[in-house]
Design an enzyme around this catalytic site. Structure first.
Site, PDB file in Angstrom:
ATOM      1  N   SER A 117       0.849  -1.107  -0.150  1.00  0.00           N
ATOM      2  CA  SER A 117      -0.036  -0.007   0.065  1.00  0.00           C
ATOM      3  C   SER A 117       0.852   1.353  -0.190  1.00  0.00           C
ATOM      4  O   SER A 117       2.075   1.073   0.482  1.00  0.00           O
ATOM      5  CB  SER A 117      -0.735  -0.073   1.138  1.00  0.00           C
ATOM      6  N   SER A 118       0.506   2.355  -0.471  1.00  0.00           N
ATOM      7  CA  SER A 118       1.233   3.479  -0.475  1.00  0.00           C
ATOM      8  C   SER A 118       1.701   4.123   0.655  1.00  0.00           C
ATOM      9  O   SER A 118       2.278   4.937   0.838  1.00  0.00           O
ATOM     10  CB  SER A 118       0.381   4.556  -1.313  1.00  0.00           C
ATOM     11  N   CYS A 119       0.903   3.653   1.803  1.00  0.00           N
ATOM     12  CA  CYS A 119       1.304   4.099   2.993  1.00  0.00           C
ATOM     13  C   CYS A 119       2.558   3.524   3.790  1.00  0.00           C
ATOM     14  O   CYS A 119       2.980   4.088   4.908  1.00  0.00           O
ATOM     15  CB  CYS A 119       0.334   3.683   4.161  1.00  0.00           C
ATOM     16  N   TYR A 146       0.615  -0.667  10.420  1.00  0.00           N
ATOM     17  CA  TYR A 146       0.070  -1.425   9.184  1.00  0.00           C
ATOM     18  C   TYR A 146       1.343  -1.103   8.033  1.00  0.00           C
ATOM     19  O   TYR A 146       1.712  -2.227   7.438  1.00  0.00           O
ATOM     20  CB  TYR A 146      -1.106  -0.960   8.602  1.00  0.00           C
ATOM     21  N   LYS A 150       3.721  -4.260   5.823  1.00  0.00           N
ATOM     22  CA  LYS A 150       3.723  -4.189   4.363  1.00  0.00           C
ATOM     23  C   LYS A 150       5.195  -4.213   3.880  1.00  0.00           C
ATOM     24  O   LYS A 150       5.685  -4.635   2.931  1.00  0.00           O
ATOM     25  CB  LYS A 150       2.722  -3.073   4.102  1.00  0.00           C
ATOM     26  N   HIS A 189     -12.329   2.841   3.986  1.00  0.00           N
ATOM     27  CA  HIS A 189     -11.651   3.908   3.562  1.00  0.00           C
ATOM     28  C   HIS A 189     -12.491   5.257   3.351  1.00  0.00           C
ATOM     29  O   HIS A 189     -13.621   5.237   3.375  1.00  0.00           O
ATOM     30  CB  HIS A 189     -10.628   3.533   2.395  1.00  0.00           C
TER      31      HIS A 189
HETATM   32  N1  LIG Z   1      -8.396  -0.872  -0.409  1.00  0.00           N
HETATM   33  C1  LIG Z   1      -7.362  -0.058  -0.944  1.00  0.00           C
HETATM   34  O1  LIG Z   1      -7.774   0.957  -1.051  1.00  0.00           O
HETATM   35  C2  LIG Z   1      -6.150  -0.544  -0.919  1.00  0.00           C
HETATM   36  C3  LIG Z   1      -4.998   0.591  -1.164  1.00  0.00           C
HETATM   37  C4  LIG Z   1      -3.797   0.105  -1.393  1.00  0.00           C
HETATM   38  C5  LIG Z   1      -3.444  -1.287  -1.017  1.00  0.00           C
HETATM   39  N2  LIG Z   1      -4.444  -2.241  -0.932  1.00  0.00           N
HETATM   40  C6  LIG Z   1      -4.083  -3.689  -0.436  1.00  0.00           C
HETATM   41  O2  LIG Z   1      -4.689  -4.425  -1.093  1.00  0.00           O
HETATM   42  C7  LIG Z   1      -4.714  -5.758  -0.385  1.00  0.00           C
HETATM   43  C8  LIG Z   1      -6.171  -5.918  -0.306  1.00  0.00           C
HETATM   44  O3  LIG Z   1      -6.927  -5.222   0.204  1.00  0.00           O
HETATM   45  P1  LIG Z   1      -8.440  -4.788   0.110  1.00  0.00           P
HETATM   46  O4  LIG Z   1      -8.951  -3.415  -0.042  1.00  0.00           O
HETATM   47  O5  LIG Z   1      -9.111  -5.723  -0.977  1.00  0.00           O
HETATM   48  O6  LIG Z   1      -9.161  -5.426   1.571  1.00  0.00           O
HETATM   49  P2  LIG Z   1     -10.498  -6.084   1.937  1.00  0.00           P
HETATM   50  O7  LIG Z   1     -11.381  -5.787   0.835  1.00  0.00           O
HETATM   51  O8  LIG Z   1     -10.479  -5.742   3.186  1.00  0.00           O
HETATM   52  O9  LIG Z   1     -10.066  -7.600   1.792  1.00  0.00           O
HETATM   53  C9  LIG Z   1      -9.389  -8.495   2.367  1.00  0.00           C
HETATM   54  C10 LIG Z   1      -9.451  -9.864   2.370  1.00  0.00           C
HETATM   55  O10 LIG Z   1      -8.348 -10.377   2.961  1.00  0.00           O
HETATM   56  C11 LIG Z   1      -9.109 -11.521   3.779  1.00  0.00           C
HETATM   57  N3  LIG Z   1      -8.453 -12.002   4.856  1.00  0.00           N
HETATM   58  C12 LIG Z   1      -8.162 -10.860   5.856  1.00  0.00           C
HETATM   59  N4  LIG Z   1      -7.625 -11.685   6.941  1.00  0.00           N
HETATM   60  C13 LIG Z   1      -7.728 -12.983   6.691  1.00  0.00           C
HETATM   61  C14 LIG Z   1      -7.284 -14.074   7.380  1.00  0.00           C
HETATM   62  N5  LIG Z   1      -7.095 -14.031   8.417  1.00  0.00           N
HETATM   63  N6  LIG Z   1      -7.175 -15.201   6.676  1.00  0.00           N
HETATM   64  C15 LIG Z   1      -7.681 -15.344   5.388  1.00  0.00           C
HETATM   65  N7  LIG Z   1      -8.027 -14.299   4.561  1.00  0.00           N
HETATM   66  C16 LIG Z   1      -8.149 -13.063   5.312  1.00  0.00           C
HETATM   67  C17 LIG Z   1     -10.493 -11.298   3.747  1.00  0.00           C
HETATM   68  O11 LIG Z   1     -10.995 -12.583   3.609  1.00  0.00           O
HETATM   69  P3  LIG Z   1     -12.592 -12.772   3.976  1.00  0.00           P
HETATM   70  O12 LIG Z   1     -13.492 -11.882   3.086  1.00  0.00           O
HETATM   71  O13 LIG Z   1     -12.779 -14.081   3.372  1.00  0.00           O
HETATM   72  O14 LIG Z   1     -12.565 -12.595   5.461  1.00  0.00           O
HETATM   73  C18 LIG Z   1     -10.556 -10.357   2.389  1.00  0.00           C
HETATM   74  O15 LIG Z   1     -11.117 -11.003   1.373  1.00  0.00           O
HETATM   75  C19 LIG Z   1      -4.080  -5.188   0.854  1.00  0.00           C
HETATM   76  O16 LIG Z   1      -2.733  -5.790   1.013  1.00  0.00           O
HETATM   77  C20 LIG Z   1      -4.060  -3.766   0.981  1.00  0.00           C
HETATM   78  O17 LIG Z   1      -2.962  -3.114   1.657  1.00  0.00           O
HETATM   79  C21 LIG Z   1      -5.781  -1.829  -0.695  1.00  0.00           C
END
Ligand SMILES: NC(=O)c1ccc[n+]([C@@H]2O[C@H](COP(=O)([O-])OP(=O)(O)OC[C@H]3O[C@@H](n4cnc5c(N)ncnc54)[C@H](OP(=O)(O)O)[C@@H]3O)[C@@H](O)[C@H]2O)c1
Length: 322
Positions: A117-119, A146, A150, A189
């Site tokens: 993530s950009s953080c 966090y 990362k 977010h």
């Molecule tokens: N959202 C943003 O703006 C953003 C920006 C930059 C980077 N990212 C990065 O992208 C990645 C995904 O983010 P996202 O926004 O897609 O998050 P999200 O919508 O909250 O999804 C996270 C996923 O991780 C799974 N998960 C969490 N804890 C788990 C565990 N203990 N065991 C198995 N699965 C687990 C969840 O599974 P279940 O649904 O089955 O519980 C969910 O499918 C992260 O690394 C994040 O840092 C996101």
């Protein structure tokens, strides 16, 4: 300057594990891979495979033997959640990524993309933020736990490349949004939080909406379907140790974003800014020239992306995660 790398295209029939396939990013990656003809996709919800459980993760990798992995599973949240539960964000993410990366090494995963993530970049990094700003200054305090997890993930991928010669890579997305986002009042977010707030104001006939902070921080937003395209693009066109920024390279103030959302949902009342609440980093815009040089650019503009996200939110409002 990064030159495009010519890699063998991924085998569309290979077993491909998308960790976190029900999340915002993981579900978009899954949709895109399906669209691109991948037939061997595997994914399990956290209630069936808790990635914090090392034994279960190793067993899963030995049983399914994925050739490719996108690691999009993580404990993710906005400022409030990050400030309230820093131990959880550090510990859970360290465990998830360490277990998955170790199991992937042990079972010979050929290509893997780790999502950060950009953080991870210093709070005061020069804008737009270049990849080599990593580890050059202090982190933003509201999400440092966090970010450290990362950063450890990026280093884990780099170390695996050095020690075992695997062509694994990391991508650092800017703020993402789109269908499947988290709209919960405590865990979301900023962009989905604003969509929910303005949509609820319309439904309630409210004439004033209060948002956190001053509205002046500048943020960049990328639609998650573009992110999913970038993930596959990088897996097939990039093989280097450095994490690659993924974004649009364009930013706007939170107040400007709120204005677009208010307009899209049909809210015409007032907006107040609660300046007692934290703003977070004053500006965050990624330098996306590495990705551009490789030949990738985003396709979905902000207003179009917000319109389709609002439509998705309204269709799925009753079945959203809390
Ligand atoms: N959202 C943003 O703006 C953003 C920006 C930059 C980077 N990212 C990065 O992208 C990645 C995904 O983010 P996202 O926004 O897609 O998050 P999200 O919508 O909250 O999804 C996270 C996923 O991780 C799974 N998960 C969490 N804890 C788990 C565990 N203990 N065991 C198995 N699965 C687990 C969840 O599974 P279940 O649904 O089955 O519980 C969910 O499918 C992260 O690394 C994040 O840092 C996101």
């Amino acid at each position: 300057m990064t030159s495009p790398v010519v890699l063998a295209p991924l085998d569309r029939d290979a077993t491909f594990y998308v960790a976190g396939h029900r999340g915002l990013v993981g579900s978009a990656v899954w949709r895109h891979l399906e669209h691109e003809g991948f037939t061997g996709l595997v994914g399990l919800p956290s209630r069936e495979l808790d990635l914090r459980d090392r034994t279960a993760v190793l067993e899963f990798f030995h049983r399914t033997r994925p050739r490719y992995v996108v690691l999009a599973a993580a404990k993710v949240g906005g400022i409030l959640a990050n400030q309230s539960f820093p131990v959880d964000f550090l510990s859970e993410n360290m465990r998830i990524q360490t277990n998955v990366l170790d199991a992937a090494l042990e079972t010979g995963v050929e290509r893997l993309l780790f999502l950060g993530s950009s953080c991870i970049y210093p709070r005061d990094a020069a804008q737009p933020i270049q990849e080599d700003a990593l580890l050059t200054g202090h982190l933003e305090e509201t999400n440092d736990a966090y970010a450290i997890a990362k950063i450890a993930g990026i280093l884990h991928v780099q170390a695996a490349r050095r020690q075992y010669g695997v062509p694994w890579i990391s991508a650092m997305p800017t703020n993402l949004y789109g269908p499947g986002d988290n709209f919960s009042p405590t865990g979301s977010h900023v962009l989905p939080a604003l969509i929910r707030r303005y949509d609820e104001a319309v439904a309630a006939g409210a004439r004033d909406v209060t948002n956190w902070g001053t509205g002046s921080p500048r943020r960049e937003f990328l639609h998650v379907d573009d992110m999913a395209r970038a993930c596959l693009f990088l897996l097939e066109h990039y093989d280097g140790p450095g994490q690659v920024n993924v974004g649009t390279g364009k930013d706007a103030t939170i107040a400007e974003i709120a204005e677009v959302i208010a307009d899209v949902v049909g809210y015409d009342g007032a907006t107040t800014w609660d300046t007692s609440r934290p703003d977070g980093t004053p500006q965050k815009r990624l330098d996306v020239s590495t990705l551009a040089t490789l030949g990738w650019t985003p396709r979905i503009g902000l207003r179009d992306g917000i319109e389709s996200t609002v439509a998705w939110y309204r269709e799925n409002r009753d079945a959203l995660r809390e």
